[in-house]
Scaffold this motif. Structure first.
Motif, PDB file in Angstrom:
ATOM      1  N   MET A 161       0.850  -1.186   0.000  1.00 42.89           N
ATOM      2  CA  MET A 161       0.000   0.000   0.000  1.00 42.89           C
ATOM      3  C   MET A 161       0.883   1.232   0.000  1.00 42.89           C
ATOM      4  N   ALA A 162       0.396   2.285  -0.628  1.00 39.36           N
ATOM      5  CA  ALA A 162       1.156   3.529  -0.737  1.00 39.36           C
ATOM      6  C   ALA A 162       1.215   4.241   0.617  1.00 39.36           C
ATOM      7  N   ARG A 178      -3.786   8.908  -5.730  1.00 38.27           N
ATOM      8  CA  ARG A 178      -3.735   8.332  -7.077  1.00 38.27           C
ATOM      9  C   ARG A 178      -4.377   6.947  -7.094  1.00 38.27           C
ATOM     10  N   VAL A 179      -4.132   6.160  -6.047  1.00 40.77           N
ATOM     11  CA  VAL A 179      -4.721   4.826  -5.961  1.00 40.77           C
ATOM     12  C   VAL A 179      -6.245   4.939  -5.944  1.00 40.77           C
ATOM     13  N   ASP A 180      -6.774   5.888  -5.150  1.00 43.60           N
ATOM     14  CA  ASP A 180      -8.225   6.089  -5.085  1.00 43.60           C
ATOM     15  C   ASP A 180      -8.791   6.489  -6.443  1.00 43.60           C
ATOM     16  N   ASN A 188      -7.452   6.029  -9.422  1.00 41.12           N
ATOM     17  CA  ASN A 188      -7.318   4.933 -10.384  1.00 41.12           C
ATOM     18  C   ASN A 188      -8.398   3.881 -10.182  1.00 41.12           C
ATOM     19  N   ASN A 189      -8.728   3.592  -8.925  1.00 41.00           N
ATOM     20  CA  ASN A 189      -9.777   2.604  -8.648  1.00 41.00           C
ATOM     21  C   ASN A 189     -11.138   3.102  -9.126  1.00 41.00           C
TER      22      ASN A 189
END
Length: 87
Positions: A1-2, A10-12, A14-15
């Protein structure tokens, strides 16, 4: 996890984008299957009306970059040929 705040964001993002893209792609595939079912049932009128909507969905997926332009063109050509042979 970042660990870094911007990487977590960015993860949020991208999801969220992935979920949206999957829904558009899924809608497109469902529409294609619907046209093919009308073709198998020899239902010309419904096949033609469903084909218009399907072409819109395919074009939208190409526009968003979810599928390649040539792939979209090939799918549209195959469906159009099947519907035209039906009539």
């Amino acid at each position: 996890m970042a660990n870094i705040k911007s990487a977590i964001k960015r993860v949020d993002v991208n999801n969220k984008k992935r979920a949206q893209n999957q829904s558009v792609k899924s809608e497109m595939r469902t529409q294609i299957k619907q046209v093919e079912s009308f073709i198998e049932a020899n239902d010309v009128e419904n096949a033609k009306s469903a084909l218009k909507l399907t072409i819109k969905k395919i074009d939208k997926a190409v526009q968003k970059g979810l599928i390649h332009k040539n792939n979209g063109d090939r799918q549209k050509a195959r469906l159009s040929r099947k519907v035209n042979n039906l009539a």
